[in-house]
Design a protein around this motif. Structure first.
Motif, PDB file in Angstrom:
ATOM      1  N   GLY A 189     -10.386   4.118 -12.529  1.00 13.72           N
ATOM      2  CA  GLY A 189     -10.353   2.700 -12.185  1.00 13.72           C
ATOM      3  C   GLY A 189     -10.682   2.593 -10.711  1.00 13.72           C
ATOM      4  N   VAL A 190     -10.259   1.505 -10.078  1.00 10.08           N
ATOM      5  CA  VAL A 190     -10.533   1.324  -8.658  1.00 10.08           C
ATOM      6  C   VAL A 190      -9.389   1.953  -7.859  1.00 10.08           C
ATOM      7  CG1 VAL A 190     -10.958  -0.351  -6.826  1.00 10.08           C
ATOM      8  CG2 VAL A 190     -11.880  -0.748  -9.117  1.00 10.08           C
ATOM      9  N   ASN A 191      -9.639   3.110  -7.310  1.00 11.47           N
ATOM     10  CA  ASN A 191      -8.651   3.889  -6.563  1.00 11.47           C
ATOM     11  C   ASN A 191      -7.516   4.403  -7.448  1.00 11.47           C
ATOM     12  OD1 ASN A 191      -8.406   4.998  -3.995  1.00 11.47           O
ATOM     13  ND2 ASN A 191      -6.809   3.557  -3.381  1.00 11.47           N
ATOM     14  N   ASN A 192      -7.814   4.571  -8.722  1.00 15.36           N
ATOM     15  CA  ASN A 192      -6.786   5.061  -9.652  1.00 15.36           C
ATOM     16  C   ASN A 192      -7.459   5.727 -10.844  1.00 15.36           C
ATOM     17  OD1 ASN A 192      -7.458   2.899 -11.581  1.00 15.36           O
ATOM     18  ND2 ASN A 192      -6.526   1.568 -10.037  1.00 15.36           N
ATOM     19  N   MET A 210       0.854  -1.198   0.000  1.00 18.43           N
ATOM     20  CA  MET A 210       0.000   0.000   0.000  1.00 18.43           C
ATOM     21  C   MET A 210       0.887   1.245   0.000  1.00 18.43           C
ATOM     22  SD  MET A 210      -3.215   0.124  -0.234  1.00 18.43           S
ATOM     23  CE  MET A 210      -3.478  -1.581   0.310  1.00 18.43           C
ATOM     24  N   GLY A 247      -3.372   4.511  -0.073  1.00 14.80           N
ATOM     25  CA  GLY A 247      -4.303   3.985   0.925  1.00 14.80           C
ATOM     26  C   GLY A 247      -5.241   2.923   0.393  1.00 14.80           C
ATOM     27  N   GLU A 294      -2.239   6.462  -9.278  1.00 15.07           N
ATOM     28  CA  GLU A 294      -2.744   5.536  -8.265  1.00 15.07           C
ATOM     29  C   GLU A 294      -2.788   6.250  -6.920  1.00 15.07           C
ATOM     30  OE1 GLU A 294      -1.314   1.246  -9.087  1.00 15.07           O
ATOM     31  OE2 GLU A 294       0.208   2.551  -9.973  1.00 15.07           O
ATOM     32  N   ALA A 295      -4.004   6.296  -6.365  1.00 10.60           N
ATOM     33  CA  ALA A 295      -4.194   7.000  -5.093  1.00 10.60           C
ATOM     34  C   ALA A 295      -3.611   6.168  -3.956  1.00 10.60           C
ATOM     35  CB  ALA A 295      -5.681   7.256  -4.859  1.00 10.60           C
TER      36      ALA A 295
END
Lengths: 138, 218, 326
Positions: free
Chosen positions: B50-53, B1, B21, B18-19
């Motif tokens: 995307g998913v957290n990105n 992470m 956490g 990409e975020a």
């Protein structure tokens, strides 16, 4: 030949990176050169073809449909498109004239055989230049 | 992470943000904000969450990446959460039976009964995090961890559109026939993608899905 | 109209691709060798994004229902028109009723895997989400959103009449790229590159990779030295593009190609640069090739070189067109 066509030719020479170009037509002779003096006129080419025509009345010339660098094989292939003495059919590509990234096909004028090549592989030829002596079959 | 956002290139065609956490609705809401901002930048052809990105594809790749990275990181710092205010779609699901061939695997993995799995699966409103995988497919957040089941070792070559499935800690509905490595637990009927509509997708990030029991088959 | 005569065609209608629908879950599709499609369209005087037919299983036969200028580019597949040989990477004119046959790809100075048939006027299928390319998942674009089959008839758009009969020096010869005697493609490292062991990275960059039979328009599965991450890598689903090299748990990489899904969830070790995708798209199954590491500036330079080649083809074609019109 009109001045517009000469300008086209000059542009094509630049595109192809050709330094000198000599064209002989039925009623004209044109020499184009880039960045140097025009070459002296000679009668060698015309004289040569007349002599060839005299030796065999059935043989016809195949002339260049465009200017470019003469290739007797496709760049992907080892084998020539048509070897001397090899039977070809009317319209078949017997050579290529390369200008830069492109190639113009030289088509067989009839069913027949190439008797002799009149220009070297890789030679720069001009529109109307004689490339082959060709013997048509009936 | 990662502790900080990471920006990387996908060749000269795109850039991936990409975020940091864990994946969460709050973080995802900031991704949507970032996507809206970046979609207006001149060098960006498309901003696809995307998913957290977030993927940014280029119309023309920039001469240098650093200024774009800096702008992206700055926009992320400023990005407030875009609240979930979209529509909620209710989907009737036939659980189990021929349309849910892997229900038994979810039962075996979780130790729960079919009825318990269905009750847990139908409880939440699942937010649409992103669209991806295939035309109109929704990545959903919010699945209860109790019914999480690992992806199948051998993917199924063809599962039908409308298949409701669980893969790891995620659930989803196939929008068209195709291969899948997820466990199919039921089936529903809905057209998620229609290229003649504008937009062509039925649901967008910010919308939600609720599953309702149409029937439980053994 | 052209009619597909081959029984099992595995050919599809493609243009340059569908590039702004990732956010709706739609991948790019499009020609695997976009230089072949561009070259054909330029010779024919078509718009450069006109659609053609990409052929990947041979022999392949079509019949022209009307007179059409056409070009066959890409793999040198010993094409014939009513039995008369055609040159590779060349345009020609067909009369109504004539049959074009593409034979097996030939090994020559350059070997391709896919041929591209373009027609003056372009294959006229509806534009869907900005493209005529066939998107198989979801069945949109192209001809009924699927691969072509025997008896399919494709409409042809109105030709501009500016087709020239000429050949293009194949880009495989004009833009060669090799590493240690093997064909090569250039790669920019991707986000998880540094998460692989040094030994894995050394192998990735220095050893040949082989294209396995499980390779198609979706992706190329490669065989070579296994790649191991230093520690398990968690990746969340994110948008990807053709060229991305993902490494599943097997350690054998998969290169995403034109029909691949637009999102991925495996670690990415690198991305084949856009300028070299056509090279990969033309590599036959079984090819051993090398990855060559580049940085951003070199990747942009490669793109410029590729675009320069296309511009050169366009420039000389326009000159020939102007001369013939004179």
């Amino acid at each position: 030949m009109r001045p517009g066509e000469m300008a086209d030719l000059a542009a094509a020479m630049i595109a192809a990176g050709i330094a000198r170009l000599e064209l002989i037509g039925p009623d004209f002779r044109l020499a184009l050169a880039r960045g140097e003096a025009a070459p002296e006129e000679t009668d060698e080419t015309a004289g040569g073809t007349e002599a060839a025509a005299e030796t065999d009345a059935d043989v016809i010339p195949v002339t260049a449909p465009a200017l470019g660098m003469l290739l007797r094989a496709h760049p992907l292939h080892e084998r020539p498109l048509a070897g001397d003495g090899e039977a070809v059919v009317a319209g078949q590509a017997i050579a290529l004239l390369r200008i830069g990234a492109l190639m113009t096909p030289v088509a067989a004028p009839a069913n027949g055989v190439i008797v002799a090549a009149l220009a070297e592989e890789g030679a720069l030829v001009g529109y109307g230049d004689r490339l082959f002596d060709f013997l048509p079959h009936d | 992470m990662n502790a900080n956002p990471v920006v990387s290139c996908l060749g000269t065609s795109a850039l991936l943000f990409e975020a940091p956490g864990e994946t969460s609705l709050a973080s995802q809401q900031r991704i949507w904000t970032l996507a809206r901002a970046a979609a207006a930048w001149p060098e960006v052809r498309e901003a696809a969450p995307g998913v957290n990105n977030l993927l940014l594809s280029f119309t023309e790749p920039p001469k240098r990446l650093e200024p774009l990275e800096t702008r992206l990181l700055g926009a992320w710092d400023e990005a407030a959460a875009l609240p979930l205010d979209g529509r909620v779609l209710e989907l009737p699901v036939v659980y189990g039976g021929a349309g849910g061939p892997h229900m038994a695997d979810v039962v075996a993995h979780t130790g729960l009964s079919v009825e318990e799995i269905v009750a847990i699966h139908t409880a939440p409103t699942y937010p649409v995090y992103a669209i991806g995988s295939h035309p109109g497919y929704c990545y959903l957040g919010g699945m209860d961890a109790r019914i999480a089941t690992p992806r199948r070792k051998v993917p199924v070559i063809r599962i039908p559109g409308g298949a409701v499935s669980i893969g790891g800690s995620q659930t989803g509905v196939s929008a068209s026939d195709g291969p899948s490595g997820w466990n199919t637990i039921g089936t529903t009927e809905m057209v998620f993608f229609d290229p003649t509509r504008d937009p062509p997708v039925l649901l967008q990030p910010g919308d939600g899905i609720v599953f309702r029991v149409a029937e439980i088959r053994k | 109209m052209i009619e597909i005569l081959s029984q099992s065609a595995f050919a599809s209608v493609q243009d340059l691709g569908r590039f702004d629908a990732v956010r709706w879950g739609v991948g790019t599709a499009g020609a695997m060798d976009r230089l072949a499609l561009l070259a054909g369209n330029i010779l024919l005087g078509n718009a450069e994004d006109a659609a053609g037919v990409e052929v990947q299983v041979f022999p392949f036969e079509v019949r022209f229902d009307a007179d059409h200028a056409f070009a066959v580019t890409g793999a040198d597949c010993a094409a014939t028109l009513d039995g008369v040989p055609l040159l590779p990477w060349s345009s020609a004119r067909a009369c109504a009723g004539q049959v074009l046959r593409l034979g097996l790809p030939q090994a020559g100075r350059w070997r391709g895997a896919r041929a591209c048939l373009t027609i003056a006027g372009g294959v006229d299928v509806p534009v869907v989400l900005g493209s005529r390319s066939t998107q198989l998942r979801g069945a949109i674009g192209g001809h009924e959103g699927r691969m072509l089959r025997q008896g399919d008839r494709l409409a042809v758009g109105a030709a501009s009449g500016a087709a020239i009969v000429a050949g293009v020096v194949p880009p495989g010869l004009a833009l060669p790229l090799e590493a240690d005697g093997l064909p090569a493609v250039r790669v920019l490292p991707a986000s998880e590159h540094d998460a692989y062991t040094e030994r894995s990275l050394a192998r990735f960059w220095d050893e040949p990779w082989k294209i396995t039979p499980q390779s198609d328009r979706y992706g190329y599965r490669l065989a070579g030295p296994g790649l191991e991450p230093k520690a398990p890598i968690e990746v969340r689903s994110h948008g990807i593009v053709p060229g991305v090299i993902q490494v599943p748990h097997s350690g054998q990489p998969i290169v995403q190609m034109c029909d691949g899904q637009p999102t991925g969830g495996y670690p990415k070790i690198g991305t084949v640069i856009e300028a070299d995708l056509w090279r990969l798209g033309e590599m036959p199954i079984g090819t051993r090739f090398r990855f060559v590491r580049v940085e951003w500036d070199a990747a942009l330079a490669a793109r410029e070189a590729r675009d320069g080649w296309v511009a050169e083809v366009r420039r000389v074609a326009d000159l020939m067109r102007a001369r013939r019109a004179a």
